[in-house]
Design an enzyme around this catalytic site. Structure first.
Site, PDB file in Angstrom:
ATOM      1  N   SER A  19       0.821  -1.203   0.000  1.00 54.52           N
ATOM      2  CA  SER A  19       0.000   0.000   0.000  1.00 54.52           C
ATOM      3  C   SER A  19       0.859   1.260   0.000  1.00 54.52           C
ATOM      4  O   SER A  19       1.638   1.465  -0.924  1.00 54.52           O
ATOM      5  CB  SER A  19      -0.967  -0.055   1.174  1.00 54.52           C
ATOM      6  OG  SER A  19      -2.039   0.793   0.950  1.00 54.52           O
ATOM      7  N   ASP A  59      -8.874  -2.355  -6.744  1.00 52.91           N
ATOM      8  CA  ASP A  59      -8.253  -2.166  -5.438  1.00 52.91           C
ATOM      9  C   ASP A  59      -9.273  -1.619  -4.435  1.00 52.91           C
ATOM     10  O   ASP A  59      -9.863  -0.556  -4.634  1.00 52.91           O
ATOM     11  CB  ASP A  59      -7.075  -1.209  -5.580  1.00 52.91           C
ATOM     12  CG  ASP A  59      -6.332  -1.016  -4.281  1.00 52.91           C
ATOM     13  OD1 ASP A  59      -6.751  -0.158  -3.488  1.00 52.91           O
ATOM     14  OD2 ASP A  59      -5.349  -1.736  -4.044  1.00 52.91           O
ATOM     15  N   HIS A 103      -6.784  -5.705  -1.358  1.00 55.10           N
ATOM     16  CA  HIS A 103      -5.766  -4.698  -1.083  1.00 55.10           C
ATOM     17  C   HIS A 103      -4.711  -5.339  -0.195  1.00 55.10           C
ATOM     18  O   HIS A 103      -5.031  -5.854   0.874  1.00 55.10           O
ATOM     19  CB  HIS A 103      -6.395  -3.493  -0.376  1.00 55.10           C
ATOM     20  CG  HIS A 103      -5.458  -2.341  -0.181  1.00 55.10           C
ATOM     21  ND1 HIS A 103      -5.086  -1.512  -1.221  1.00 55.10           N
ATOM     22  CD2 HIS A 103      -4.829  -1.867   0.921  1.00 55.10           C
ATOM     23  CE1 HIS A 103      -4.271  -0.573  -0.759  1.00 55.10           C
ATOM     24  NE2 HIS A 103      -4.090  -0.779   0.532  1.00 55.10           N
TER      25      HIS A 103
END
Length: 412
Positions: free
Chosen positions: A194, A290, A357
């Site tokens: 991330s 995502d 994610h």
């Protein structure tokens, strides 16, 4: 103890997801990332690794938002992996103004005071060959994230007592790890999830330059391909937030000159404008849909005041055909962003059509009996094949809903 740990994680993570998910702002990368500290059903007794504060960082001004020392978790390698090093950069969003950064410095993403003293190493950090076949016996490090600009700022706000020292933290951590044996590395992999996935792109060539040319060095970005896209209201939510991050935290000087020579600094914080110029081999792992970008960039509550996207945002199964078409457009923009990148033989790709994610740190998505697969390869095998040059990996999924192996995130 294990049951207690799992219970605490479930209560913290899922309680927040269900009760307060839509209230979070873009400064935290939402509770989606909290899964990384969960112990999934695929994990059997994960190794717990203690926090090491970087004692030399203070003298370098390499401190968290609140001035505390930064830190990392290190689990030593052995055997054939004794001289191999994997650095995992923690994610956790960004803060883009004084108010959100002041809030952040009272959390684990802004102060080592609030960091867990031990965390479980799962997925790409696991020490078990059956959970992490290629990297289980490497030196594995989780570098904690406490600056709010993907390890890239260098500024301060004295009035608010805020230190924006991400770039210095990065340098201090690398110097400390080099002194602990990383300078002898024969193989190294810089990874991140991330906001840490964005950081692994920003610092990829810097990382490679730490080592002699004979060292095998590559980089992996997991869920870090944040796109500069229009949201459902026609605005640019993420660009506006990044503009604040870059300006507030003094990120400009850390950005690659090859980008800032022809684009504004905010544009150069977007990976799509960086990946074409990275010299070091890079692997991009991303979900085509995502979850965080849907929640916070494509259809954030502020861009959806009437709540048309509320149900779709939480559960893809509740998206209307019109909303699915909008999300297919996002996928198309992602594929366009990686076209040039994909042409390089040294780079790798794994773009699955999941609502997910961060898939490297969760055991169930990294490597388990029912892990997501593309071309019959789970993510761990695809990354290993690419890193060790066993085969080229350029895997791009067909559009939703064709992939039945996804571990889609659904919020109630």
């Amino acid at each position: 103890m294990k049951l207690l740990w799992v219970g605490v994680v479930i209560q913290l993570v899922f309680g927040k997801l269900v009760n307060g998910f839509l209230d979070f702002n873009g400064t935290e990368l939402s509770d989606i990332e909290s899964y990384e500290f969960g112990v999934s059903k695929a994990t059997d007794n994960p190794v717990m690794v203690g926090l090491t504060l970087i004692q030399t960082a203070g003298a370098k001004g390499a401190v968290c938002l609140d001035g505390t020392l930064p830190g990392y978790h290190l689990h030593r390698g052995y055997g054939s992996g004794a001289n191999s090093w994997l650095i995992q950069l923690e994610g956790g969003g960004w803060c883009n103004n004084v108010r959100t950064c002041v809030y952040r410095k009272k959390t684990r993403h802004g102060s080592s005071t609030y960091m867990e003293k031990q965390i479980p190493f799962t997925g790409i950090l696991s020490d078990k060959a059956e959970e992490n076949p290629d990297f289980f016996n490497w030196n594995r490090i989780k570098l904690r994230y406490c600056d709010g600009a993907s390890f890239s700022g260098d500024s301060e706000d004295k009035a608010a007592e805020l230190q924006f020292r991400g770039q210095r933290i990065w340098l201090a951590a690398m110097e400390d790890l080099m002194s602990k044996g990383m300078h002898n590395a024969k193989q190294a992999l810089l990874s991140g999830c991330s906001a840490g996935g964005l950081a692994s792109i920003l610092h990829c060539d810097e990382f490679s330059n730490l080592f002699p040319s004979m060292t095998k060095v590559k980089c992996l970005s997991d869920a870090g391909l944040f796109l500069d896209v229009v949201d459902v209201s026609g605005g640019r939510t993420l660009r506006n937030m990044y503009h604040g991050v870059v300006g507030l935290q003094g990120v400009q000087d850390s950005l690659p000159r090859i980008c800032t020579n022809h684009l504004d600094p905010t544009s150069c914080f977007f990976p799509q404008n960086l990946i074409g110029n990275i010299r070091t081999p890079l692997f991009i792992l991303n979900a085509a849909y995502d979850s965080w970008q849907i929640q916070s960039s494509i259809a954030p509550p502020l861009a959806d005041p009437h709540g048309f996207w509320h149900d779709c945002r939480l559960n893809h199964a509740k998206c209307s055909p019109v909303q699915i078409r909008f999300l297919q457009g996002f996928r198309n923009q992602m594929l366009n962003a990686i076209k040039g990148f994909a042409m390089s033989k040294q780079n790798g790709l794994f773009i699955n059509s999941c609502f997910a994610h961060c898939q490297t740190e969760r055991q169930d998505t990294w490597f388990a009996d029912d892990s997501p697969v593309l071309r019959n390869k789970p993510i761990a095998i695809a990354v290993g094949d690419w890193y060790f040059d066993r085969s080229d990996v350029k895997a791009i999924d067909c559009p939703y809903p064709c992939d039945k192996t996804c571990h889609n995130l659904v919020f109630k």
